[in-house]
Scaffold this motif. Structure first.
Motif, PDB file in Angstrom:
ATOM      1  N   GLU A 118     117.695  27.738 151.736  1.00  0.00           N
ATOM      2  CA  GLU A 118     119.133  27.960 151.504  1.00  0.00           C
ATOM      3  C   GLU A 118     119.639  27.721 150.173  1.00  0.00           C
ATOM      4  O   GLU A 118     120.224  28.546 149.307  1.00  0.00           O
ATOM      5  CB  GLU A 118     120.168  27.547 152.476  1.00  0.00           C
ATOM      6  N   ARG A 119     119.050  26.517 149.858  1.00  0.00           N
ATOM      7  CA  ARG A 119     119.635  25.950 148.384  1.00  0.00           C
ATOM      8  C   ARG A 119     118.805  26.884 147.385  1.00  0.00           C
ATOM      9  O   ARG A 119     119.696  27.226 146.355  1.00  0.00           O
ATOM     10  CB  ARG A 119     118.986  24.595 148.445  1.00  0.00           C
ATOM     11  N   ALA A 120     117.487  26.996 147.297  1.00  0.00           N
ATOM     12  CA  ALA A 120     117.074  27.881 146.571  1.00  0.00           C
ATOM     13  C   ALA A 120     117.524  29.240 146.374  1.00  0.00           C
ATOM     14  O   ALA A 120     117.885  29.925 145.132  1.00  0.00           O
ATOM     15  CB  ALA A 120     115.539  28.118 146.579  1.00  0.00           C
ATOM     16  N   ALA A 121     117.615  29.943 147.356  1.00  0.00           N
ATOM     17  CA  ALA A 121     118.239  31.247 147.127  1.00  0.00           C
ATOM     18  C   ALA A 121     119.597  31.270 146.840  1.00  0.00           C
ATOM     19  O   ALA A 121     120.072  32.164 146.019  1.00  0.00           O
ATOM     20  CB  ALA A 121     118.391  31.977 148.833  1.00  0.00           C
ATOM     21  N   LEU A 123     121.216  28.965 144.673  1.00  0.00           N
ATOM     22  CA  LEU A 123     121.129  28.772 143.244  1.00  0.00           C
ATOM     23  C   LEU A 123     120.558  29.711 142.453  1.00  0.00           C
ATOM     24  O   LEU A 123     121.002  30.386 141.425  1.00  0.00           O
ATOM     25  CB  LEU A 123     120.228  27.727 142.824  1.00  0.00           C
ATOM     26  N   LEU A 124     119.591  30.515 142.677  1.00  0.00           N
ATOM     27  CA  LEU A 124     118.925  31.790 142.049  1.00  0.00           C
ATOM     28  C   LEU A 124     120.015  32.799 142.151  1.00  0.00           C
ATOM     29  O   LEU A 124     119.882  33.506 140.762  1.00  0.00           O
ATOM     30  CB  LEU A 124     117.562  32.276 142.888  1.00  0.00           C
ATOM     31  N   ARG A 125     120.513  32.977 143.120  1.00  0.00           N
ATOM     32  CA  ARG A 125     121.457  34.330 143.261  1.00  0.00           C
ATOM     33  C   ARG A 125     122.883  34.024 142.492  1.00  0.00           C
ATOM     34  O   ARG A 125     123.301  34.620 141.661  1.00  0.00           O
ATOM     35  CB  ARG A 125     121.745  34.618 144.556  1.00  0.00           C
ATOM     36  N   GLU A 126     123.449  32.851 142.917  1.00  0.00           N
ATOM     37  CA  GLU A 126     124.730  32.551 142.228  1.00  0.00           C
ATOM     38  C   GLU A 126     124.883  32.008 141.007  1.00  0.00           C
ATOM     39  O   GLU A 126     125.923  31.871 140.119  1.00  0.00           O
ATOM     40  CB  GLU A 126     125.521  31.690 143.179  1.00  0.00           C
ATOM     41  N   VAL A 127     123.938  31.155 140.882  1.00  0.00           N
ATOM     42  CA  VAL A 127     123.682  30.539 139.105  1.00  0.00           C
ATOM     43  C   VAL A 127     123.083  31.146 138.339  1.00  0.00           C
ATOM     44  O   VAL A 127     123.342  31.359 137.032  1.00  0.00           O
ATOM     45  CB  VAL A 127     123.176  28.960 139.668  1.00  0.00           C
ATOM     46  N   TYR A 132     118.367  40.145 144.565  1.00  0.00           N
ATOM     47  CA  TYR A 132     117.526  39.967 145.813  1.00  0.00           C
ATOM     48  C   TYR A 132     116.324  40.453 145.934  1.00  0.00           C
ATOM     49  O   TYR A 132     115.237  39.825 146.585  1.00  0.00           O
ATOM     50  CB  TYR A 132     118.062  40.423 147.101  1.00  0.00           C
ATOM     51  N   GLU A 133     115.755  41.615 144.881  1.00  0.00           N
ATOM     52  CA  GLU A 133     114.436  42.040 144.981  1.00  0.00           C
ATOM     53  C   GLU A 133     113.700  41.166 144.153  1.00  0.00           C
ATOM     54  O   GLU A 133     112.250  41.013 144.299  1.00  0.00           O
ATOM     55  CB  GLU A 133     114.599  43.416 144.114  1.00  0.00           C
ATOM     56  N   CYS A 146     116.914  36.850 152.538  1.00  0.00           N
ATOM     57  CA  CYS A 146     117.319  36.224 151.412  1.00  0.00           C
ATOM     58  C   CYS A 146     118.898  36.474 151.411  1.00  0.00           C
ATOM     59  O   CYS A 146     119.648  35.760 150.837  1.00  0.00           O
ATOM     60  CB  CYS A 146     116.862  36.984 150.044  1.00  0.00           C
ATOM     61  N   ARG A 147     119.592  37.803 151.706  1.00  0.00           N
ATOM     62  CA  ARG A 147     120.877  37.916 151.690  1.00  0.00           C
ATOM     63  C   ARG A 147     121.544  37.044 152.887  1.00  0.00           C
ATOM     64  O   ARG A 147     122.542  36.465 152.655  1.00  0.00           O
ATOM     65  CB  ARG A 147     121.011  39.324 151.926  1.00  0.00           C
ATOM     66  N   GLN A 148     120.873  36.957 154.034  1.00  0.00           N
ATOM     67  CA  GLN A 148     121.415  36.036 155.033  1.00  0.00           C
ATOM     68  C   GLN A 148     121.162  34.559 154.628  1.00  0.00           C
ATOM     69  O   GLN A 148     122.148  33.845 155.023  1.00  0.00           O
ATOM     70  CB  GLN A 148     120.477  36.181 156.365  1.00  0.00           C
ATOM     71  N   LEU A 149     120.224  34.171 153.785  1.00  0.00           N
ATOM     72  CA  LEU A 149     120.113  32.698 153.381  1.00  0.00           C
ATOM     73  C   LEU A 149     121.353  32.528 152.589  1.00  0.00           C
ATOM     74  O   LEU A 149     122.270  31.390 152.402  1.00  0.00           O
ATOM     75  CB  LEU A 149     118.870  32.569 152.607  1.00  0.00           C
ATOM     76  N   VAL A 150     121.588  33.336 151.635  1.00  0.00           N
ATOM     77  CA  VAL A 150     122.913  33.223 150.563  1.00  0.00           C
ATOM     78  C   VAL A 150     123.892  33.220 151.488  1.00  0.00           C
ATOM     79  O   VAL A 150     124.828  32.326 151.221  1.00  0.00           O
ATOM     80  CB  VAL A 150     122.784  34.157 149.509  1.00  0.00           C
TER      81      VAL A 150
END
Length: 293
Positions: A118-121, A123-127, A132-133, A146-150
């Protein structure tokens, strides 16, 4: 460009990613060094995108390290808070501009609520603004997962109604009011500034006196600050900066004793995060004070 120079081009981004995943400068530096060793031994003719390769290697190394250190942190005395990257009383304007896009230490602390993936997903998405691809193959999940993790990460971070888009001036005024009230031990003023379900987290690491569990509730927190003020300890409180956000820096005999950051919804404080572990503060004692001596 040499392979070493190509790596150095990406080192700051890799270090930032590793630090945000791990919350420890030393652990992050170890991960980046491991990424360098893998990079140095890679078949570079087969690498199409340096950044993608290095971010993938760093993320996977950091996730492995995170899973290991999270188990080790179960033996940590009391709550665990991350190490900041920078602490200062009055940063230069250029430093503030550079930090404007960084992750605040308070958010770093709240990221501890998340599992490694969750933390990795998040950070990679929001920061880091990865799609997602790109995140999916990096983490070994489907795009849907990944969408669900974020989504779950956002929900868990917002569980206390904390918001990180609060106007800076409003946040600073709230922090200054809390600093004045806590220094004087004014229970009524402290209680008025806090959500009824506010949480105080203190990290002493077993090295100094600190609560071994988070303290919950505005009235209990207010009583604690009243008791501390009543003891009359000679502690100077000043507004400074921890990474990208204003913070309360407390000094004893001119030495950095603790730092406190607040999380709020702009009206009331939901989390008070205080770092007291001298091992995590040692790197900043000289730099914080030398500039302003």
């Amino acid at each position: 460009m040499s392979t070493a120079a190509r790596f150095e081009t990406h080192r700051p981004r890799l270090l930032a990613l590793a630090h945000r995943l791990l919350g420890s400068r030393a652990e992050a530096e170890d991960v980046v060094q491991d990424a360098w060793l893998r990079w140095n031994g890679a078949a570079h003719g087969e690498i199409r995108d340096d950044e993608a390769w290095l971010v993938t290697a760093t993320t996977r190394l950091a996730l492995d390290r995170l899973r290991a250190v999270r188990n080790a942190r179960t033996d940590y005395v009391g709550p665990w808070l991350p190490e900041p990257l920078q602490v200062t009383l009055a940063p230069e304007p250029t430093e503030l501009a550079e930090r404007a896009e960084s992750v605040s230490w308070a958010l770093m602390a709240l990221l501890e609520r998340l599992g490694p993936d969750e933390r990795a997903a998040f950070l990679l998405r929001e920061v880091f603004d990865y799609g997602y691809e790109a995140i999916a193959p990096l983490l070994g999940h489907s795009e849907a997962n990944c969408r669900q993790l974020v989504h779950r990460a956002r929900a868990r971070l917002q569980a206390g109604h904390a918001r990180f888009e609060v106007a800076p001036e409003r946040h600073r005024r709230l922090l200054e009011r809390f600093m004045a009230a806590s220094q004087s031990g004014d229970q009524a003023a402290i209680t008025a500034l806090l959500r009824t379900d506010a949480r105080l987290v203190s990290d002493g690491g077993g090295k100094v006196t600190a609560a071994l569990r988070p303290l919950l509730g505005a009235e209990r927190i207010a009583r604690l600050y009243w008791a501390i003020a009543r003891r009359g300890a000679q502690v100077e409180a000043r507004v400074g900066w921890v990474d990208a956000e204003p913070a309360i820096l407390r000094l004893v005999d001119g030495r950095l004793h603790s730092l406190t950051m607040l999380v709020s919804d702009g009206e009331r404080i939901s989390d008070i995060l205080t770092l007291m572990n001298p091992d995590k503060l040692a790197a900043f004692i000289g730099p914080v004070l030398a500039r302003h001596s």
